[in-house]
Design a protein around this motif. Structure first.
Motif, PDB file in Angstrom:
ATOM      1  N   THR A  52       0.638  -1.138   0.244  1.00 39.61           N
ATOM      2  CA  THR A  52      -0.102   0.159  -0.364  1.00 39.61           C
ATOM      3  C   THR A  52       0.603   1.489  -0.123  1.00 39.61           C
ATOM      4  O   THR A  52       2.048   1.552   0.507  1.00 39.61           O
ATOM      5  CB  THR A  52      -1.198   0.214   0.806  1.00 39.61           C
ATOM      6  OG1 THR A  52       0.087   0.260   2.294  1.00 39.61           O
ATOM      7  CG2 THR A  52      -1.711  -1.362   1.012  1.00 39.61           C
ATOM      8  N   VAL A  53       0.587   2.775  -0.853  1.00 39.72           N
ATOM      9  CA  VAL A  53       1.316   3.302  -0.555  1.00 39.72           C
ATOM     10  C   VAL A  53       0.306   4.645  -0.438  1.00 39.72           C
ATOM     11  O   VAL A  53      -1.082   4.867  -0.680  1.00 39.72           O
ATOM     12  CB  VAL A  53       1.160   3.908  -1.902  1.00 39.72           C
ATOM     13  CG1 VAL A  53       1.817   5.185  -2.235  1.00 39.72           C
ATOM     14  CG2 VAL A  53       2.396   2.755  -2.726  1.00 39.72           C
ATOM     15  N   THR A  54       0.995   5.593   1.148  1.00 36.89           N
ATOM     16  CA  THR A  54       0.053   6.238   1.202  1.00 36.89           C
ATOM     17  C   THR A  54       1.513   7.941   0.726  1.00 36.89           C
ATOM     18  O   THR A  54       2.349   8.184   1.036  1.00 36.89           O
ATOM     19  CB  THR A  54       0.276   6.513   2.511  1.00 36.89           C
ATOM     20  OG1 THR A  54       0.069   5.229   3.314  1.00 36.89           O
ATOM     21  CG2 THR A  54      -0.973   7.065   2.970  1.00 36.89           C
TER      22      THR A  54
ATOM     23  N   GLY B  61     -13.485   1.502   3.918  1.00 42.99           N
ATOM     24  CA  GLY B  61     -11.595   0.738   3.845  1.00 42.99           C
ATOM     25  C   GLY B  61     -10.800   0.141   4.056  1.00 42.99           C
ATOM     26  O   GLY B  61     -10.111  -1.003   4.266  1.00 42.99           O
ATOM     27  N   THR B  62     -10.887  -0.189   5.780  1.00 42.57           N
ATOM     28  CA  THR B  62     -10.079  -1.190   6.546  1.00 42.57           C
ATOM     29  C   THR B  62     -10.661  -2.399   6.102  1.00 42.57           C
ATOM     30  O   THR B  62     -11.427  -3.139   5.872  1.00 42.57           O
ATOM     31  CB  THR B  62     -10.637  -1.068   7.491  1.00 42.57           C
ATOM     32  OG1 THR B  62     -11.813  -0.726   8.202  1.00 42.57           O
ATOM     33  CG2 THR B  62      -9.995   0.958   8.441  1.00 42.57           C
ATOM     34  N   ILE B 118      -0.344  -8.696  17.566  1.00 43.83           N
ATOM     35  CA  ILE B 118      -1.115  -7.845  16.245  1.00 43.83           C
ATOM     36  C   ILE B 118      -0.197  -7.102  15.527  1.00 43.83           C
ATOM     37  O   ILE B 118       0.283  -6.250  16.473  1.00 43.83           O
ATOM     38  CB  ILE B 118      -2.179  -7.266  17.284  1.00 43.83           C
ATOM     39  CG1 ILE B 118      -3.357  -7.856  17.667  1.00 43.83           C
ATOM     40  CG2 ILE B 118      -3.070  -5.963  16.776  1.00 43.83           C
ATOM     41  CD1 ILE B 118      -4.337  -7.363  18.396  1.00 43.83           C
ATOM     42  N   GLU B 119      -0.615  -7.238  14.296  1.00 44.18           N
ATOM     43  CA  GLU B 119       0.653  -6.354  13.805  1.00 44.18           C
ATOM     44  C   GLU B 119      -0.471  -4.738  13.025  1.00 44.18           C
ATOM     45  O   GLU B 119      -1.093  -4.778  12.462  1.00 44.18           O
ATOM     46  CB  GLU B 119       1.309  -6.526  12.396  1.00 44.18           C
ATOM     47  CG  GLU B 119       2.204  -7.027  13.123  1.00 44.18           C
ATOM     48  CD  GLU B 119       2.994  -6.555  12.721  1.00 44.18           C
ATOM     49  OE1 GLU B 119       5.074  -7.242  13.162  1.00 44.18           O
ATOM     50  OE2 GLU B 119       3.155  -4.942  12.405  1.00 44.18           O
ATOM     51  N   ILE B 120      -0.259  -3.369  13.948  1.00 42.55           N
ATOM     52  CA  ILE B 120      -0.813  -2.658  13.039  1.00 42.55           C
ATOM     53  C   ILE B 120       0.124  -0.706  12.608  1.00 42.55           C
ATOM     54  O   ILE B 120       1.142  -1.638  12.892  1.00 42.55           O
ATOM     55  CB  ILE B 120      -1.693  -1.732  14.223  1.00 42.55           C
ATOM     56  CG1 ILE B 120      -2.774  -2.224  14.735  1.00 42.55           C
ATOM     57  CG2 ILE B 120      -1.958  -0.719  13.328  1.00 42.55           C
ATOM     58  CD1 ILE B 120      -3.546  -1.767  15.832  1.00 42.55           C
ATOM     59  N   LEU B 167      -3.307  -5.714  10.260  1.00 37.52           N
ATOM     60  CA  LEU B 167      -4.484  -4.997  10.184  1.00 37.52           C
ATOM     61  C   LEU B 167      -3.816  -4.505   9.024  1.00 37.52           C
ATOM     62  O   LEU B 167      -2.662  -3.373   9.078  1.00 37.52           O
ATOM     63  CB  LEU B 167      -4.332  -3.249  11.007  1.00 37.52           C
ATOM     64  CG  LEU B 167      -5.409  -2.668  10.937  1.00 37.52           C
ATOM     65  CD1 LEU B 167      -6.927  -3.240  10.291  1.00 37.52           C
ATOM     66  CD2 LEU B 167      -5.172  -1.915  11.771  1.00 37.52           C
ATOM     67  N   LEU B 168      -4.250  -4.469   7.824  1.00 34.82           N
ATOM     68  CA  LEU B 168      -3.547  -3.743   6.691  1.00 34.82           C
ATOM     69  C   LEU B 168      -3.705  -2.820   6.213  1.00 34.82           C
ATOM     70  O   LEU B 168      -3.033  -1.932   5.107  1.00 34.82           O
ATOM     71  CB  LEU B 168      -4.185  -4.869   5.203  1.00 34.82           C
ATOM     72  CG  LEU B 168      -3.751  -6.502   5.313  1.00 34.82           C
ATOM     73  CD1 LEU B 168      -5.101  -7.003   4.523  1.00 34.82           C
ATOM     74  CD2 LEU B 168      -2.226  -6.230   5.058  1.00 34.82           C
ATOM     75  N   SER B 169      -5.085  -1.933   6.314  1.00 35.68           N
ATOM     76  CA  SER B 169      -4.428  -1.235   6.446  1.00 35.68           C
ATOM     77  C   SER B 169      -4.874   0.446   7.295  1.00 35.68           C
ATOM     78  O   SER B 169      -4.621  -0.400   8.330  1.00 35.68           O
ATOM     79  CB  SER B 169      -6.124  -0.359   6.433  1.00 35.68           C
ATOM     80  OG  SER B 169      -7.366  -0.545   7.115  1.00 35.68           O
ATOM     81  N   GLN B 170      -4.513   1.673   7.302  1.00 34.59           N
ATOM     82  CA  GLN B 170      -4.149   2.291   7.931  1.00 34.59           C
ATOM     83  C   GLN B 170      -5.488   2.323   9.233  1.00 34.59           C
ATOM     84  O   GLN B 170      -6.729   2.364   8.724  1.00 34.59           O
ATOM     85  CB  GLN B 170      -3.951   3.880   8.266  1.00 34.59           C
ATOM     86  CG  GLN B 170      -3.077   4.488   7.238  1.00 34.59           C
ATOM     87  CD  GLN B 170      -1.622   3.983   8.028  1.00 34.59           C
ATOM     88  OE1 GLN B 170      -1.497   4.321   8.590  1.00 34.59           O
ATOM     89  NE2 GLN B 170      -0.683   3.155   7.060  1.00 34.59           N
ATOM     90  N   PRO B 171      -5.144   2.486  10.964  1.00 29.73           N
ATOM     91  CA  PRO B 171      -6.505   2.723  11.264  1.00 29.73           C
ATOM     92  C   PRO B 171      -7.657   4.114  11.703  1.00 29.73           C
ATOM     93  O   PRO B 171      -7.459   4.767  11.887  1.00 29.73           O
ATOM     94  CB  PRO B 171      -6.318   1.864  12.945  1.00 29.73           C
ATOM     95  CG  PRO B 171      -4.383   2.278  12.534  1.00 29.73           C
ATOM     96  CD  PRO B 171      -4.152   2.557  11.322  1.00 29.73           C
ATOM     97  N   LEU B 172      -8.349   3.365  10.502  1.00 28.93           N
ATOM     98  CA  LEU B 172      -9.122   4.518  10.520  1.00 28.93           C
ATOM     99  C   LEU B 172     -10.596   4.924  11.453  1.00 28.93           C
ATOM    100  O   LEU B 172     -10.591   6.061  11.548  1.00 28.93           O
ATOM    101  CB  LEU B 172      -9.770   5.304   9.136  1.00 28.93           C
ATOM    102  CG  LEU B 172      -9.166   4.453   7.861  1.00 28.93           C
ATOM    103  CD1 LEU B 172      -9.811   4.497   7.126  1.00 28.93           C
ATOM    104  CD2 LEU B 172      -8.245   6.167   7.525  1.00 28.93           C
ATOM    105  N   SER B 173     -11.082   3.436  11.938  1.00 28.16           N
ATOM    106  CA  SER B 173     -11.582   3.373  13.148  1.00 28.16           C
ATOM    107  C   SER B 173     -11.258   2.168  13.777  1.00 28.16           C
ATOM    108  O   SER B 173      -9.974   1.812  13.188  1.00 28.16           O
ATOM    109  CB  SER B 173     -13.404   3.525  12.543  1.00 28.16           C
ATOM    110  OG  SER B 173     -13.135   1.819  11.584  1.00 28.16           O
TER     111      SER B 173
END
Lengths: 255, 368
Positions: A52-54, B61-62, B118-120, B167-173
């Protein structure tokens, strides 16, 4: 076993039935994550990597104004090898040196390809998640990162494609026995000397060339030239993935 | 527990949301009913090198991915029974051997047989959020003592489960329900190789993966309902109304946020509740971090004649704010949650046909 020279010399087939110049099953997908600026999923055989790219965005770690001396964007790479990615469950320590070196290699490869002068004082962050590893880790990571950057719309001079090449074992020292093998899996990487080559563009300008094992220098030229050809093939695959995604996007708009 | 910051909503927007959520019947911003979940994408068995794996994407999106791996591990304090039998000692020693066998079977330390990581992205392993989330998920998992029996091989060996959550995306929620549902799904799809060896000899397993046994079998031999892994749901309350699967906007105006962990009870009694509560934790709602609005009376920038006549003392301002009580402008919520509301939350989750069963049935449908 790859070191069992007799079987390779007999039929010139590797363990998984491939010939010396055959790639593994390669599959790529773009835009897999809606929340990220750009994302891609790339598989080379059993090596699966999600990227993923930010960015480009303001640098988060608030380095003061003294930090941004260069008028260019900075590429940061964070690679996270999942604990379940290998055969045994192994949780990596935070400052794993091998991972750090790979991060640095990937970052410097893209620092020279991306048009960083268009985004001064900003940061482009690449997050690589290794879900499963079975050889060609660095090569697969570079390919996945290329797709993700294209999805994010970051301008680059060309695709960065990478692959691995090894030197097949030969019973005697003559050169004609030593086939260069393209795209190694995990078992072959452990047994044979191999290198990772990453190129950019149709002409094959070499950006990354990494070799951690030892090989006779006479074999090197053949390995590199096979590697360049492999990279060209992979570049074609990457291009196909991007075009397919674009075609689907256009079709959904038009209809 | 550090809540989420960075809520880009003005006091007027917060007041608007709060009012619409405290009405009866309530109006949620996206038009859902209070117990309706947002659609999600789920898939299992995606990683070939794991015993079980799952991936869930939420519509905001999460995305999270969980891989479960199992390794055979030597039991501490086990094995004494074998020695006793071999030596053929007196009854006393055999009894001692039985004791240690019993303690190994009872698995006093069986809590160590499960490890959750857990990997964030963007957070280190010793940040507060990953540690808190992993503690909550572990607690819910260990509340099921049946799992220990499944992991027990013989008196000298047991399975050690490694559950790795990415957690593959940024923690938005707040990622807790996403991670919990993904873990549940991964555990449902986990299979352990079937045992060939007998009793206390070194464990030997069947090489045929088709013969493997699931960690959580679909149905038990005696026909009773199968044990399922736990799920943790996020529930919020506004006034007297409770809401499931709150979106980020709704969380920004919540009076209270509660994380409920439930697991299925293996009972054939038709009247008994199908689920039981194993943990309930309150979570600091992000609404506490919002700034309160400025009421008309205190708005000294207004040029109309209704401005106050100069009571600018802090005591006066405070008194006006307190008397207002969040009626005319937004005020961050204070205090805890009423016991009756918590009771209703629990009931809504564990009752027959309640939200808990709905979620578990939905996830079981993914597993083919």
């Amino acid at each position: 076993m790859p070191l069992d020279t007799s079987t390779y010399a007999l039929a010139h087939l590797r363990l998984d039935g491939r010939r010396w110049n055959e790639l593994r099953r390669i599959h790529g997908q773009i835009s897999t994550q809606a929340a990220a600026d750009g994302s891609a999923y790339f598989e080379q055989g059993n090596t699966k990597i999600l990227c993923t790219v930010t960015g480009p965005q303001e640098p988060k770690r608030g380095g003061g104004s003294s930090r941004d001396q260069s008028n260019e964007a900075k590429v940061e790479v964070e690679m996270n090898v999942a604990a379940f990615s290998g055969m045994d469950r192994k949780k990596r320590a935070r400052g794993d040196k091998r991972v750090q070196e790979m991060q640095y290699t990937i970052a410097s490869a893209f620092q020279s390809t991306i048009f960083t002068h268009l985004y001064p004082h900003s940061t482009i962050t690449l997050n690589l998640h290794v879900l499963s590893q079975d050889g060609s880790l660095l090569a697969c990571a570079l390919n996945a990162a290329t797709l993700a950057l294209i999805d994010a719309g970051v301008p680059m001079s060309d695709y960065v494609s990478a692959c691995t090449v090894a030197s097949a074992p030969s019973s005697d020292q003559t050169l004609d026995e030593a086939d260069p093998l393209l795209d190694l899996n995990g078992l072959e990487e452990q047994e044979l000397p191999f290198l990772t080559v990453g190129t950019s563009g149709e002409a094959g300008k070499v950006l990354v060339l990494l070799m951690e094992t030892r090989v006779q220098v006479a074999r090197l030229e053949a390995m590199v030239s096979v590697g360049l050809d492999g990279c060209r093939q992979i570049r074609g695959i990457l291009d196909g993935v991007v075009r397919e995604h674009g075609r689907k996007a256009l079709e959904s708009r038009v209809s | 527990m550090a809540p989420y910051t960075g809520i880009p909503l003005s006091p007027a927007e917060l007041q608007y949301l709060h009012t619409s959520l405290s009405q009866d019947p309530p109006i949620r911003p996206d038009g859902r009913s209070p117990t309706q979940f947002r659609p999600l994408v789920a898939e299992t068995d995606i990683l070939p090198s794991t015993n079980g794996s799952a991936r869930i994407c939420f519509p905001d999106g999460t995305e999270a991915m969980v891989g479960v791996k199992a390794e055979v591990e030597k039991t501490r304090g086990g094995g004494q029974n074998v020695k006793g039998e071999v030596d053929g000692k007196t009854g006393e020693d055999e009894e001692m051997g039985d004791d240690s066998n019993r303690s190994a079977r009872s698995g006093r330390d069986w809590g160590e047989w499960v490890e959750i990581g857990i990997e964030i992205p963007g957070m280190r392993d010793d940040d507060a959020l990953p540690i808190f989330l992993s503690a909550m998920l572990t607690e819910a998992l260990l509340a099921d003592t049946g799992l220990k029996d499944t992991l027990w091989i013989n008196s000298r060996f047991h399975w050690r489960l490694y559950i790795d959550i990415l957690l593959l995306s940024q923690p938005l929620s707040y990622p807790l329900p996403l991670l919990s549902l993904t873990t549940h799904l991964a555990l449902l799809s986990t299979r352990l190789p079937s045992l060939i060896s007998e009793r206390d000899e070194d464990p030997l397993f069947n090489d045929d993966w088709e013969a493997s046994t699931p960690l959580y079998p679909r149905s038990k031999a005696d026909g009773s309902s199968a044990q399922k892994p736990p799920i943790t749901l996020l529930v919020m309350s506004v006034g007297g109304m409770i809401y499931f699967d709150p979106s980020a906007d709704e969380l920004a105006v919540a009076d209270a946020v509660v994380a409920l962990s439930v697991t299925s009870t293996s009972t054939t009694d038709a009247d008994a509740l199908p689920l039981k509560l194993v943990a309930l934790r309150t979570i600091d709602p992000p609404s506490r971090l919002t700034a309160g609005g400025v009421s008309n009376v205190l708005n000294t920038t207004s040029t109309t004649g209704t401005a106050s006549t100069g009571t600018t003392s802090t005591g006066g301002v405070l008194a006006i704010r307190e008397n207002d009580q969040g009626q005319s402008v937004w005020r961050p919520p204070r205090g805890g949650v009423k016991r009756a509301v918590v009771g209703r939350m629990i009931k809504a989750v564990v009752e027959k046909g309640g939200v808990g069963m709905e979620v578990m049935a939905g996830l079981a449908g993914v597993e083919t």
